[in-house]
Design an enzyme around this catalytic site. Structure first.
Site, PDB file in Angstrom:
ATOM      1  CB  ILE A  74      13.948  -6.112  31.791  1.00 13.60           C
ATOM      2  CG1 ILE A  74      12.714  -6.758  32.417  1.00 13.60           C
ATOM      3  CG2 ILE A  74      13.938  -4.589  32.010  1.00 13.60           C
ATOM      4  CD1 ILE A  74      12.576  -6.516  33.918  1.00 13.60           C
ATOM      5  CB  THR A  75      16.256  -3.725  26.847  1.00 11.38           C
ATOM      6  OG1 THR A  75      15.376  -2.590  26.947  1.00 11.38           O
ATOM      7  CG2 THR A  75      15.665  -4.743  25.881  1.00 11.38           C
ATOM      8  N   GLY A  76      18.260  -3.070  29.303  1.00 11.17           N
ATOM      9  CA  GLY A  76      18.809  -2.027  30.179  1.00 11.17           C
ATOM     10  C   GLY A  76      18.459  -2.248  31.633  1.00 11.17           C
ATOM     11  CB  ALA A  77      17.663  -5.235  33.553  1.00 12.08           C
TER      12      ALA A  77
ATOM     13  N   GLY B 298      18.824   1.926  37.259  1.00 14.55           N
ATOM     14  CA  GLY B 298      17.597   2.714  37.229  1.00 14.55           C
ATOM     15  C   GLY B 298      16.311   1.913  37.208  1.00 14.55           C
TER      16      GLY B 298
ATOM     17  CE1 TYR C 181      15.502   9.449  26.868  1.00 14.16           C
ATOM     18  CE2 TYR C 181      14.222  11.443  27.264  1.00 14.16           C
ATOM     19  CZ  TYR C 181      14.534  10.137  27.584  1.00 14.16           C
ATOM     20  OH  TYR C 181      13.869   9.507  28.615  1.00 14.16           O
TER      21      TYR C 181
HETATM   22  P1  NDP Z   1      19.383   4.635  33.282  1.00 12.96           P
HETATM   23  O1  NDP Z   1      20.426   5.397  32.546  1.00 12.96           O
HETATM   24  O2  NDP Z   1      19.561   4.394  34.740  1.00 12.96           O
HETATM   25  O3  NDP Z   1      19.154   3.233  32.580  1.00 12.96           O
HETATM   26  C1  NDP Z   1      19.258   3.081  31.194  1.00 12.96           C
HETATM   27  C2  NDP Z   1      19.655   1.662  30.896  1.00 12.96           C
HETATM   28  O4  NDP Z   1      19.779   1.540  29.479  1.00 12.96           O
HETATM   29  C3  NDP Z   1      21.007   1.269  31.496  1.00 12.96           C
HETATM   30  O5  NDP Z   1      20.873  -0.035  31.988  1.00 12.96           O
HETATM   31  C4  NDP Z   1      21.927   1.323  30.294  1.00 12.96           C
HETATM   32  O6  NDP Z   1      23.010   0.425  30.364  1.00 12.96           O
HETATM   33  C5  NDP Z   1      20.971   0.860  29.211  1.00 12.96           C
HETATM   34  N1  NDP Z   1      21.509   1.145  27.886  1.00 12.96           N
HETATM   35  C6  NDP Z   1      21.919   2.322  27.367  1.00 12.96           C
HETATM   36  N2  NDP Z   1      22.406   2.137  26.132  1.00 12.96           N
HETATM   37  C7  NDP Z   1      22.299   0.823  25.850  1.00 12.96           C
HETATM   38  C8  NDP Z   1      22.636   0.014  24.734  1.00 12.96           C
HETATM   39  N3  NDP Z   1      23.226   0.530  23.650  1.00 12.96           N
HETATM   40  N4  NDP Z   1      22.386  -1.307  24.795  1.00 12.96           N
HETATM   41  C9  NDP Z   1      21.826  -1.856  25.887  1.00 12.96           C
HETATM   42  N5  NDP Z   1      21.487  -1.154  26.983  1.00 12.96           N
HETATM   43  C10 NDP Z   1      21.727   0.171  26.963  1.00 12.96           C
HETATM   44  O7  NDP Z   1      18.034   5.440  32.998  1.00 12.96           O
HETATM   45  P2  NDP Z   1      16.513   5.201  33.488  1.00 12.96           P
HETATM   46  O8  NDP Z   1      16.395   4.015  34.334  1.00 12.96           O
HETATM   47  O9  NDP Z   1      16.034   6.503  33.978  1.00 12.96           O
HETATM   48  O10 NDP Z   1      15.796   4.968  32.079  1.00 12.96           O
HETATM   49  C11 NDP Z   1      15.066   3.806  31.783  1.00 12.96           C
HETATM   50  C12 NDP Z   1      13.899   4.155  30.897  1.00 12.96           C
HETATM   51  O11 NDP Z   1      13.021   5.053  31.572  1.00 12.96           O
HETATM   52  C13 NDP Z   1      14.277   4.855  29.597  1.00 12.96           C
HETATM   53  O12 NDP Z   1      13.483   4.324  28.555  1.00 12.96           O
HETATM   54  C14 NDP Z   1      13.902   6.302  29.839  1.00 12.96           C
HETATM   55  O13 NDP Z   1      13.581   6.972  28.644  1.00 12.96           O
HETATM   56  C15 NDP Z   1      12.682   6.119  30.715  1.00 12.96           C
HETATM   57  N6  NDP Z   1      12.280   7.265  31.501  1.00 12.96           N
HETATM   58  C16 NDP Z   1      13.074   7.752  32.513  1.00 12.96           C
HETATM   59  C17 NDP Z   1      12.646   8.824  33.253  1.00 12.96           C
HETATM   60  C18 NDP Z   1      13.474   9.398  34.353  1.00 12.96           C
HETATM   61  O14 NDP Z   1      13.038  10.384  34.948  1.00 12.96           O
HETATM   62  N7  NDP Z   1      14.630   8.844  34.672  1.00 12.96           N
HETATM   63  C19 NDP Z   1      11.342   9.444  33.016  1.00 12.96           C
HETATM   64  C20 NDP Z   1      10.605   8.833  31.951  1.00 12.96           C
HETATM   65  C21 NDP Z   1      11.058   7.775  31.246  1.00 12.96           C
HETATM   66  P3  NDP Z   1      24.376   0.767  31.178  1.00 12.96           P
HETATM   67  O15 NDP Z   1      24.049   0.478  32.607  1.00 12.96           O
HETATM   68  O16 NDP Z   1      25.351  -0.189  30.579  1.00 12.96           O
HETATM   69  O17 NDP Z   1      24.685   2.204  30.920  1.00 12.96           O
END
Ligand code: NDP
Length: 315
Positions: free
Chosen positions: A7-10, A13, A190
């Site tokens: 899972i990327t970005g785990a 959120g 975005y």
């Molecule tokens: P968060 O900002 O909580 O999570 C985003 C994650 O992505 C974090 O773990 C962050 O890392 C990571 N990240 C950002 N840049 C990089 C990078 N360069 N390399 C590796 N990891 C990276 O947001 P959400 O949980 O809300 O978003 C998760 C997904 O859900 C996204 O695809 C978003 O588009 C989608 N989404 C969200 C919605 C919402 O309402 N929130 C609605 C619909 C879709 P770090 O912790 O280091 O910053």
């Protein structure tokens, strides 16, 4: 054996909530692919995940070298790859100036789309080799990329145009930083990146589903108004957005609930259909949602794929 899911970005959120939901079943080992090791470790600990259920591996999606290194280290770990979840994203709604990836692509599309595109293309081989009964490649989409919905019609709307900026490399030097060739707009970048995510999922399905049996899917997990995604928004927005979503649009979901939804797309035996964009109704039941005209345009999907291959060095 346990399934192995990347899972990327785990580290926060939706990604963290999904990692936790899957780890708790005892049936999954979660590879948390994160750019900030310490943050990910703290997040896993505070979510109560036990050590034997996860491994943190470094991945910075805003650097294609880092993507390649991640793939190498994952292979060296000797673990099979059963499911890949492309979840990480950056969102810069208030940025006045574009920021760039290591290779000089505008940051939102470069990270959310191009980083994941290279990762998925490279790891397709690994998914193929796995003997897991239900292999899946999931790309998290968003309603904001669907101009056939109310939320998708909030300006600035997603629009990839004729892809002239994308074909030029989104570098702000000899090309625009925006896919459609327009002026930089962080919120639109975005949304455009999310359209690319949904187009890519469908193109994967068309090119590889029959041959490999892998399930390719995308989803809109609901509006998770409390995540870090909105960290760069103005304070008033951050204060009002969660109650607005809870009481007015009623699209609000908790991080925990959204994590359960994505965990279903990873592991539920009834969600094996490929090429689908999953959504959930008010009673939290999943259904196959319609994509907007642009997000389901076959010709655009192919063009985005071909340009992406060139930009990440696969063609
Ligand atoms: P968060 O900002 O909580 O999570 C985003 C994650 O992505 C974090 O773990 C962050 O890392 C990571 N990240 C950002 N840049 C990089 C990078 N360069 N390399 C590796 N990891 C990276 O947001 P959400 O949980 O809300 O978003 C998760 C997904 O859900 C996204 O695809 C978003 O588009 C989608 N989404 C969200 C919605 C919402 O309402 N929130 C609605 C619909 C879709 P770090 O912790 O280091 O910053």
């Amino acid at each position: 054996r346990k399934g192995c899911v990347v899972i990327t970005g785990a580290s926060s959120g939706l990604g963290l909530a999904t990692a936790k939901a899957l780890a708790e079943t005892g049936k999954w080992h979660v590879i948390m692919a994160c750019r900030d090791f310490l943050k990910a470790e703290r997040a896993a600990k505070s979510a109560g995940m036990s050590k034997e259920n996860y491994t943190i591996m470094h991945l910075d999606l805003s650097s294609l070298d880092s993507v390649r290194q991640f793939v190498d280290s994952f292979r060296q770990s000797g673990r099979p790859l059963d499911v890949l979840v492309n979840n990480a994203a950056v969102y810069q709604p208030t940025a006045r100036q574009p920021a760039f990836t290591a290779e000089g692509f505008e940051l939102s599309v470069g990270t959310n789309h191009l980083g994941h595109f290279l990762l998925s293309r490279l790891l397709l081989d690994d998914l193929n080799k796995s003997d897991y009964p239900s292999k899946r490649l999931i790309i998290v989409g968003s309603i904001t990329g669907n101009t056939n919905t109310l939320a998708g019609n909030v300006p600035p709307k997603a629009n990839l145009g004729d892809l002239r900026g994308f074909a030029g490399g989104l570098n702000g030097l000899n090309s625009s930083t925006m896919i459609d060739g327009g002026n930089f707009d962080g919120a639109k970048a975005y949304k455009d990146s999310k359209i690319c995510n949904m187009l890519t999922m469908q193109e994967f399905h068309r090119r590889y589903h029959e041959e490999t049996g892998i399930t390719f899917a995308s989803l809109y997990p609901g509006c998770i108004a409390t995540t870090g995604l909105f960290r760069e928004h103005i304070p008033l927005f951050r204060a009002l957005f969660p109650p607005f979503q809870k009481y007015i649009t009623k699209g609000f979901v908790s991080e925990e609930e959204s994590g359960k939804r994505l965990a279903q797309v990873v592991s539920d035996p009834s969600l094996t259909k490929s090429g689908v964009y999953w959504s959930w109704n008010k009673d939290s039941a999943s259904f196959e949602n319609q994509l907007s005209k642009e997000a389901s345009n076959v010709d655009k999907a192919r063009k985005v794929w071909e340009i992406s291959e060139k930009l990440v060095g696969l063609a």
